[in-house]
Design a protein around this motif. Sequence first.
Motif, PDB file in Angstrom:
ATOM      1  N   LYS A  37       0.829  -1.201   0.000  1.00  0.00           N
ATOM      2  CA  LYS A  37       0.000   0.000   0.000  1.00  0.00           C
ATOM      3  C   LYS A  37       0.869   1.259   0.000  1.00  0.00           C
ATOM      4  O   LYS A  37       0.644   2.187  -0.781  1.00  0.00           O
ATOM      5  CB  LYS A  37      -0.930  -0.005   1.215  1.00  0.00           C
ATOM      6  CG  LYS A  37      -1.836   1.197   1.293  1.00  0.00           C
ATOM      7  CD  LYS A  37      -2.721   1.140   2.531  1.00  0.00           C
ATOM      8  CE  LYS A  37      -3.565   2.408   2.625  1.00  0.00           C
ATOM      9  NZ  LYS A  37      -4.350   2.430   3.853  1.00  0.00           N
ATOM     10  N   GLU A  38       1.883   1.281   0.871  1.00  0.00           N
ATOM     11  CA  GLU A  38       2.787   2.436   0.935  1.00  0.00           C
ATOM     12  C   GLU A  38       3.560   2.603  -0.372  1.00  0.00           C
ATOM     13  O   GLU A  38       3.762   3.722  -0.849  1.00  0.00           O
ATOM     14  CB  GLU A  38       3.773   2.281   2.093  1.00  0.00           C
ATOM     15  CG  GLU A  38       3.144   2.447   3.460  1.00  0.00           C
ATOM     16  CD  GLU A  38       4.116   2.137   4.567  1.00  0.00           C
ATOM     17  OE1 GLU A  38       4.220   2.961   5.485  1.00  0.00           O
ATOM     18  OE2 GLU A  38       4.767   1.063   4.504  1.00  0.00           O
ATOM     19  N   GLU A  39       3.979   1.497  -0.964  1.00  0.00           N
ATOM     20  CA  GLU A  39       4.701   1.558  -2.232  1.00  0.00           C
ATOM     21  C   GLU A  39       3.813   2.128  -3.330  1.00  0.00           C
ATOM     22  O   GLU A  39       4.252   2.960  -4.139  1.00  0.00           O
ATOM     23  CB  GLU A  39       5.208   0.175  -2.634  1.00  0.00           C
ATOM     24  CG  GLU A  39       6.019   0.201  -3.906  1.00  0.00           C
ATOM     25  CD  GLU A  39       6.558  -1.170  -4.294  1.00  0.00           C
ATOM     26  OE1 GLU A  39       7.283  -1.215  -5.298  1.00  0.00           O
ATOM     27  OE2 GLU A  39       6.261  -2.173  -3.622  1.00  0.00           O
ATOM     28  N   ALA A  40       2.567   1.711  -3.378  1.00  0.00           N
ATOM     29  CA  ALA A  40       1.630   2.218  -4.387  1.00  0.00           C
ATOM     30  C   ALA A  40       1.423   3.725  -4.223  1.00  0.00           C
ATOM     31  O   ALA A  40       1.403   4.471  -5.205  1.00  0.00           O
ATOM     32  CB  ALA A  40       0.301   1.485  -4.282  1.00  0.00           C
ATOM     33  N   ILE A  41       1.282   4.174  -2.985  1.00  0.00           N
ATOM     34  CA  ILE A  41       1.110   5.616  -2.723  1.00  0.00           C
ATOM     35  C   ILE A  41       2.349   6.378  -3.172  1.00  0.00           C
ATOM     36  O   ILE A  41       2.261   7.415  -3.832  1.00  0.00           O
ATOM     37  CB  ILE A  41       0.821   5.865  -1.221  1.00  0.00           C
ATOM     38  CG1 ILE A  41      -0.554   5.311  -0.858  1.00  0.00           C
ATOM     39  CG2 ILE A  41       0.924   7.346  -0.886  1.00  0.00           C
ATOM     40  CD1 ILE A  41      -0.823   5.265   0.641  1.00  0.00           C
ATOM     41  N   PHE A  42       3.516   5.854  -2.837  1.00  0.00           N
ATOM     42  CA  PHE A  42       4.772   6.496  -3.225  1.00  0.00           C
ATOM     43  C   PHE A  42       4.891   6.577  -4.746  1.00  0.00           C
ATOM     44  O   PHE A  42       5.227   7.622  -5.299  1.00  0.00           O
ATOM     45  CB  PHE A  42       5.966   5.737  -2.633  1.00  0.00           C
ATOM     46  CG  PHE A  42       7.285   6.278  -3.083  1.00  0.00           C
ATOM     47  CD1 PHE A  42       7.792   7.459  -2.542  1.00  0.00           C
ATOM     48  CD2 PHE A  42       8.036   5.626  -4.049  1.00  0.00           C
ATOM     49  CE1 PHE A  42       9.011   7.966  -2.957  1.00  0.00           C
ATOM     50  CE2 PHE A  42       9.249   6.126  -4.480  1.00  0.00           C
ATOM     51  CZ  PHE A  42       9.745   7.299  -3.933  1.00  0.00           C
ATOM     52  N   MET A  43       4.654   5.463  -5.432  1.00  0.00           N
ATOM     53  CA  MET A  43       4.770   5.437  -6.894  1.00  0.00           C
ATOM     54  C   MET A  43       3.799   6.411  -7.539  1.00  0.00           C
ATOM     55  O   MET A  43       4.121   7.052  -8.543  1.00  0.00           O
ATOM     56  CB  MET A  43       4.561   4.018  -7.419  1.00  0.00           C
ATOM     57  CG  MET A  43       5.635   3.034  -6.963  1.00  0.00           C
ATOM     58  SD  MET A  43       7.324   3.580  -7.273  1.00  0.00           S
ATOM     59  CE  MET A  43       7.393   3.420  -9.038  1.00  0.00           C
ATOM     60  N   GLU A  44       2.623   6.535  -6.975  1.00  0.00           N
ATOM     61  CA  GLU A  44       1.630   7.487  -7.479  1.00  0.00           C
ATOM     62  C   GLU A  44       2.136   8.925  -7.322  1.00  0.00           C
ATOM     63  O   GLU A  44       1.938   9.764  -8.196  1.00  0.00           O
ATOM     64  CB  GLU A  44       0.316   7.308  -6.709  1.00  0.00           C
ATOM     65  CG  GLU A  44      -0.840   8.085  -7.286  1.00  0.00           C
ATOM     66  CD  GLU A  44      -2.134   7.786  -6.529  1.00  0.00           C
ATOM     67  OE1 GLU A  44      -2.765   8.769  -6.089  1.00  0.00           O
ATOM     68  OE2 GLU A  44      -2.478   6.607  -6.397  1.00  0.00           O
ATOM     69  N   LEU A  45       2.814   9.193  -6.235  1.00  0.00           N
ATOM     70  CA  LEU A  45       3.339  10.533  -5.984  1.00  0.00           C
ATOM     71  C   LEU A  45       4.489  10.906  -6.922  1.00  0.00           C
ATOM     72  O   LEU A  45       4.620  12.059  -7.335  1.00  0.00           O
ATOM     73  CB  LEU A  45       3.810  10.660  -4.527  1.00  0.00           C
ATOM     74  CG  LEU A  45       2.722  10.702  -3.467  1.00  0.00           C
ATOM     75  CD1 LEU A  45       3.334  10.577  -2.078  1.00  0.00           C
ATOM     76  CD2 LEU A  45       1.923  11.994  -3.576  1.00  0.00           C
ATOM     77  N   VAL A  46       5.363   9.940  -7.249  1.00  0.00           N
ATOM     78  CA  VAL A  46       6.525  10.250  -8.089  1.00  0.00           C
ATOM     79  C   VAL A  46       6.253  10.124  -9.586  1.00  0.00           C
ATOM     80  O   VAL A  46       7.033  10.621 -10.393  1.00  0.00           O
ATOM     81  CB  VAL A  46       7.751   9.389  -7.709  1.00  0.00           C
ATOM     82  CG1 VAL A  46       8.190   9.677  -6.294  1.00  0.00           C
ATOM     83  CG2 VAL A  46       7.500   7.926  -7.939  1.00  0.00           C
ATOM     84  N   GLU A  47       5.175   9.481  -9.964  1.00  0.00           N
ATOM     85  CA  GLU A  47       4.873   9.264 -11.381  1.00  0.00           C
ATOM     86  C   GLU A  47       4.877  10.555 -12.211  1.00  0.00           C
ATOM     87  O   GLU A  47       5.485  10.583 -13.283  1.00  0.00           O
ATOM     88  CB  GLU A  47       3.537   8.532 -11.534  1.00  0.00           C
ATOM     89  CG  GLU A  47       3.198   8.169 -12.966  1.00  0.00           C
ATOM     90  CD  GLU A  47       4.183   7.192 -13.588  1.00  0.00           C
ATOM     91  OE1 GLU A  47       4.450   7.325 -14.790  1.00  0.00           O
ATOM     92  OE2 GLU A  47       4.677   6.307 -12.871  1.00  0.00           O
TER      93      GLU A  47
END
Length: 96
Positions: free
Chosen positions: A57-67
Motif C-alpha cells: 500500500k505504501e509503495e503504491a502511494i509512493f509510486m503514485e506521488l513520483v509518477e
Amino acid sequence: MLGMMSHPHHEQFVPRFCKNYADVGTAIRKGLDAYKADVEAGTFPTEEYSPYKISEKEEAIFMELVEPDKSDIKQKLSDTSKKLIEADEYETIKVY
C-alpha cells in the motif's frame, strides 16, 4: 598526499611538496569499479542488504506521488550525467 594519483592528470604532475605515502586512489577506484559492476549486473543491492521494508500500500502511494515527475527526473539525470562526463574529459590543471 595519500596516493590519490589514479587520475591521469595527477600522474602527469605531482607538486614537489607532495610525498606519496600510500596508493589509496587505486584501491578506491577498484572498489568503485566493483560496486558499479555489481549494480549494473543487478547483483547489488539485494534483500540481504535491504533491511527496510515497505508495504504494498505504501509503495503504491509512493509510486503514485513520483509518477508525474518521472520524465523530468530522467531528463535531469541525463543532463547531469553528460555534464559530469564532459567536465572530466576536459579537466585542466592550473598550476600557480
